[in-house]
Scaffold this motif. Structure first.
Motif, mmCIF file in Angstrom:
data_model
loop_
_atom_site.group_PDB
_atom_site.id
_atom_site.type_symbol
_atom_site.label_atom_id
_atom_site.label_comp_id
_atom_site.label_asym_id
_atom_site.label_seq_id
_atom_site.Cartn_x
_atom_site.Cartn_y
_atom_site.Cartn_z
ATOM 1 N N GLU A 96 4.142 -15.915 5.159
ATOM 2 C CA GLU A 96 3.740 -14.628 5.545
ATOM 3 C C GLU A 96 3.038 -13.900 4.409
ATOM 4 O O GLU A 96 3.374 -13.737 3.468
ATOM 5 C CB GLU A 96 4.768 -13.900 6.068
ATOM 6 C CG GLU A 96 4.404 -12.369 6.675
ATOM 7 C CD GLU A 96 5.895 -11.565 6.825
ATOM 8 O OE1 GLU A 96 5.670 -10.393 7.346
ATOM 9 O OE2 GLU A 96 7.054 -12.114 6.778
ATOM 10 N N GLU A 97 1.671 -13.256 4.836
ATOM 11 C CA GLU A 97 1.022 -12.434 3.947
ATOM 12 C C GLU A 97 1.798 -11.106 3.714
ATOM 13 O O GLU A 97 2.196 -10.654 4.478
ATOM 14 C CB GLU A 97 -0.432 -12.159 4.488
ATOM 15 C CG GLU A 97 -1.166 -11.380 3.556
ATOM 16 C CD GLU A 97 -1.599 -11.806 2.265
ATOM 17 O OE1 GLU A 97 -1.562 -11.102 1.353
ATOM 18 O OE2 GLU A 97 -2.105 -13.133 2.243
ATOM 19 N N ILE A 98 1.822 -10.863 2.121
ATOM 20 C CA ILE A 98 2.738 -9.659 1.833
ATOM 21 C C ILE A 98 1.759 -8.552 0.989
ATOM 22 O O ILE A 98 2.244 -7.657 0.837
ATOM 23 C CB ILE A 98 3.906 -10.067 0.878
ATOM 24 C CG1 ILE A 98 3.591 -10.864 -0.261
ATOM 25 C CG2 ILE A 98 4.741 -10.775 1.766
ATOM 26 C CD1 ILE A 98 4.520 -11.098 -0.989
ATOM 27 N N VAL A 99 0.487 -9.013 0.831
ATOM 28 C CA VAL A 99 -0.368 -8.020 0.332
ATOM 29 C C VAL A 99 -0.296 -6.790 1.177
ATOM 30 O O VAL A 99 -0.662 -6.758 2.695
ATOM 31 C CB VAL A 99 -1.752 -8.610 0.171
ATOM 32 C CG1 VAL A 99 -2.691 -7.411 -0.426
ATOM 33 C CG2 VAL A 99 -1.689 -9.465 -1.100
ATOM 34 N N GLY A 100 -0.247 -5.528 0.609
ATOM 35 C CA GLY A 100 -0.232 -4.262 1.503
ATOM 36 C C GLY A 100 0.999 -3.878 1.788
ATOM 37 O O GLY A 100 1.467 -2.701 2.346
ATOM 38 N N LYS A 101 2.387 -4.808 1.818
ATOM 39 C CA LYS A 101 3.517 -4.441 1.953
ATOM 40 C C LYS A 101 3.912 -3.719 0.955
ATOM 41 O O LYS A 101 4.001 -3.958 -0.204
ATOM 42 C CB LYS A 101 4.247 -5.566 2.432
ATOM 43 C CG LYS A 101 4.091 -6.098 3.906
ATOM 44 C CD LYS A 101 5.254 -7.217 4.146
ATOM 45 C CE LYS A 101 4.812 -7.736 5.713
ATOM 46 N NZ LYS A 101 6.130 -8.421 5.991
ATOM 47 N N PRO A 102 4.962 -2.824 1.146
ATOM 48 C CA PRO A 102 5.657 -1.951 -0.108
ATOM 49 C C PRO A 102 6.712 -2.942 -0.604
ATOM 50 O O PRO A 102 7.164 -3.709 -0.011
ATOM 51 C CB PRO A 102 6.240 -0.808 0.619
ATOM 52 C CG PRO A 102 6.516 -1.083 2.077
ATOM 53 C CD PRO A 102 5.430 -1.952 2.390
ATOM 54 N N PRO A 103 7.242 -2.894 -1.976
ATOM 55 C CA PRO A 103 8.053 -3.705 -2.465
ATOM 56 C C PRO A 103 9.403 -3.810 -1.712
ATOM 57 O O PRO A 103 9.826 -4.947 -1.557
ATOM 58 C CB PRO A 103 8.531 -2.864 -4.061
ATOM 59 C CG PRO A 103 7.052 -2.079 -4.041
ATOM 60 C CD PRO A 103 6.488 -1.836 -2.958
ATOM 61 N N PHE A 104 9.722 -2.665 -1.042
ATOM 62 C CA PHE A 104 11.324 -2.783 -0.393
ATOM 63 C C PHE A 104 11.061 -3.800 0.902
ATOM 64 O O PHE A 104 12.242 -3.964 1.638
ATOM 65 C CB PHE A 104 11.842 -1.412 -0.043
ATOM 66 C CG PHE A 104 10.792 -0.521 0.878
ATOM 67 C CD1 PHE A 104 10.825 -0.724 2.269
ATOM 68 C CD2 PHE A 104 9.969 0.329 0.089
ATOM 69 C CE1 PHE A 104 10.127 0.070 2.857
ATOM 70 C CE2 PHE A 104 9.305 1.147 1.106
ATOM 71 C CZ PHE A 104 9.259 1.013 2.237
ATOM 72 N N GLU A 105 9.794 -4.029 1.320
ATOM 73 C CA GLU A 105 9.552 -4.933 2.629
ATOM 74 C C GLU A 105 9.694 -6.218 2.141
ATOM 75 O O GLU A 105 8.960 -7.150 3.167
ATOM 76 C CB GLU A 105 8.431 -4.303 3.317
ATOM 77 C CG GLU A 105 8.949 -3.134 3.954
ATOM 78 C CD GLU A 105 7.753 -2.624 5.142
ATOM 79 O OE1 GLU A 105 6.934 -3.104 5.378
ATOM 80 O OE2 GLU A 105 7.912 -1.449 5.566
ATOM 81 N N ARG A 106 9.527 -6.654 0.954
ATOM 82 C CA ARG A 106 9.235 -8.079 0.602
ATOM 83 C C ARG A 106 10.476 -8.546 0.075
ATOM 84 O O ARG A 106 11.528 -8.196 -0.403
ATOM 85 C CB ARG A 106 8.289 -8.049 -0.714
ATOM 86 C CG ARG A 106 6.882 -7.207 -0.567
ATOM 87 C CD ARG A 106 6.047 -7.343 -1.491
ATOM 88 N NE ARG A 106 4.952 -6.754 -1.226
ATOM 89 C CZ ARG A 106 3.751 -6.922 -2.187
ATOM 90 N NH1 ARG A 106 3.633 -7.901 -2.911
ATOM 91 N NH2 ARG A 106 2.694 -6.088 -1.739
ATOM 92 N N ASP A 107 10.663 -9.965 0.443
ATOM 93 C CA ASP A 107 11.968 -10.416 0.119
ATOM 94 C C ASP A 107 11.867 -11.098 -1.212
ATOM 95 O O ASP A 107 12.228 -12.120 -1.335
ATOM 96 C CB ASP A 107 12.112 -11.623 1.044
ATOM 97 C CG ASP A 107 13.645 -12.365 0.931
ATOM 98 O OD1 ASP A 107 14.702 -11.592 0.695
ATOM 99 O OD2 ASP A 107 13.872 -13.159 1.640
ATOM 100 N N VAL A 108 12.011 -10.185 -2.269
ATOM 101 C CA VAL A 108 11.760 -10.527 -3.616
ATOM 102 C C VAL A 108 12.743 -9.596 -4.260
ATOM 103 O O VAL A 108 12.789 -8.070 -3.895
ATOM 104 C CB VAL A 108 10.496 -10.591 -4.159
ATOM 105 C CG1 VAL A 108 9.679 -11.457 -3.357
ATOM 106 C CG2 VAL A 108 9.974 -9.104 -4.270
ATOM 107 N N ASN A 109 13.409 -9.653 -5.563
ATOM 108 C CA ASN A 109 13.912 -8.829 -6.244
ATOM 109 C C ASN A 109 13.270 -9.283 -7.880
ATOM 110 O O ASN A 109 13.098 -10.243 -8.042
ATOM 111 C CB ASN A 109 15.439 -8.972 -6.511
ATOM 112 C CG ASN A 109 15.940 -8.067 -5.225
ATOM 113 O OD1 ASN A 109 15.363 -7.186 -4.631
ATOM 114 N ND2 ASN A 109 17.261 -8.435 -4.850
ATOM 115 N N MET A 110 13.434 -7.979 -8.605
ATOM 116 C CA MET A 110 12.966 -7.997 -9.764
ATOM 117 C C MET A 110 13.743 -7.871 -11.033
ATOM 118 O O MET A 110 14.590 -6.770 -10.948
ATOM 119 C CB MET A 110 11.508 -7.633 -9.979
ATOM 120 C CG MET A 110 10.801 -7.405 -11.251
ATOM 121 S SD MET A 110 9.038 -6.902 -11.059
ATOM 122 C CE MET A 110 8.406 -7.189 -12.501
#
Length: 383
Positions: A65-79
């Motif tokens: 799924e393309e995630i460019v343009g999605k805010p960080p909280f809508e991405r299934d990633v943590n940092m």
């Protein structure tokens, strides 16, 4: 299908191109490190994957799924950040469960999952403490537990071990590998520290000046570097100057100031042509030392020069010698024998099949040294 697919990723800040057309994939369950010097663009790549920076061009797909343009909280990633960003007014358990609370997870479930993560990072019983009561390594584990507790598809690391001393950093390397294996989570780790990257990674992505230099396993990059930059950046390397006097499909003849030496074509970079000035690179562990008085060396079969031992550093199983050679200036040799002393005359040799040969190009070299006109046995460039 790759878990993370990055294609044509570019980031411009005004006239500065921080990231230039970068492509890579990360497979599910991999530990991949992005390695490069300061200013190489590695942290900018990570921030674009996380959603803290928008690309100027390119695509980032997570689980297809393309995630460019999605805010960080809508991405299934943590940092996990370099400064860890733990909340000082919250307990360890509250820090770990903070993201779960924001997602509306019930308190009892938050407590249970936080306790499981404390066990995973070996901090059982630390839940009621505050970050100020923890050591640096313990704080690192809390930050990692917080990043893992909501089971993201991808965990991003921005040089989280850089503030630790060497012994603790080595311990945390082992812990990161253990936790990544036990949780089967995909890690994308950014660092300038080659020791960390070599220790923990399944694969490396080497960047310089915003562009990709090489992607591959640790063994691939160390044993078969694609460029002079990678050879110099990944591990230690000796570099002597030479010229290609002849080149065919099987071998090259290289004059590095001690006569023409036949070198296998597989050791020669693809852009090298006959007549080119070149850098001849060899790892210190591939260099041999012998007593100058007893050595019999055929200069047509190996790179060889006499010299004088400048220094010796005992490394445990090996000794590292710096030798002032007559042909090439200072050369380092990592050998098992502890048989030579400072001021002793020796012969330095290495086999042609152990070298990597690159066309000399000042712009690609970390030191920006001067290119010499011919292989006349002068000094190598400064390391």
């Amino acid at each position: 299908m790759s878990l993370l697919h990055v294609s044509g990723l570019t980031k411009e800040f005004g006239d500065l191109v921080a990231v230039d057309d970068v492509d890579f994939d990360v497979e599910d369950g991999e530990f991949v490190s992005i390695l490069g010097p300061s200013g190489s663009g590695k942290s900018t790549v990570l921030r674009m994957v996380a959603g803290f920076e928008e690309p100027t061009a390119g695509t980032i797909a997570l689980e297809g799924e393309e995630i460019v343009g999605k805010p960080p909280f809508e991405r299934d990633v943590n940092m996990v950040f370099q400064d860890l960003a733990l909340f000082p007014h919250l307990t360890v358990a509250e820090n770990i469960g903070y993201g779960l609370k924001q997602q509306g997870v019930p308190k009892a479930e938050r407590r249970e999952r936080s306790e499981r993560m404390l066990e995973m990072v070996r901090l059982e019983g630390y839940g009621d403490r505050t970050p100020a009561e923890l050591s640096g390594g313990e704080q690192q584990r809390v930050a990692l537990a917080r990043a893992l507790v909501n089971e993201p598809a991808l965990v991003l690391f921005d040089e989280p071990l850089s503030s630790l001393d060497r012994k603790l950093r080595q311990h945390m390397q082992t812990e990161l590998q253990r936790i990544q294996t036990e949780t089967d989570t995909t890690f994308l780790y950014v660092t300038h520290d080659q020791e960390v990257a070599l220790a923990v990674s399944d694969r490396l992505i080497v960047l310089n000046d915003g562009g990709t230099q090489q992607i591959g396993t640790v063994e691939d990059l160390y044993e078969d570097p694609a460029s002079r930059f990678v050879a110099d950046f990944i591990g230690d390397v000796n570099t002597v100057t030479g010229r290609v006097t002849d080149l065919d499909d099987d071998r090259a003849l290289i004059d590095a100031g001690t006569g023409e030496i036949p070198v296998p074509r597989t050791a020669i970079a693809a852009d090298v042509a006959a007549g080119d000035d070149v850098d001849v690179c060899v790892r210190p562990y591939q260099v041999s030392l012998r007593d100058a008085a007893t050595t019999e060396t055929d200069a047509t079969d190996a790179f060889a020069s006499t010299g004088t031992v400048l220094s010796r550093s005992y490394q445990g199983s090996d000794s590292l010698y710096d030798v002032d050679t007559d042909a090439w200036g200072t050369v380092s040799a990592e050998v098992r024998e502890d048989a030579f002393r400072n001021g002793e005359d020796v012969t330095v040799t290495w086999a042609p099949e152990h070298v990597h040969v690159y066309r000399r190009d000042d712009e690609d070299r970390p030191d920006g040294g001067e290119t010499e006109d011919r292989p006349d046995g002068g000094e190598t460039e400064d390391e």
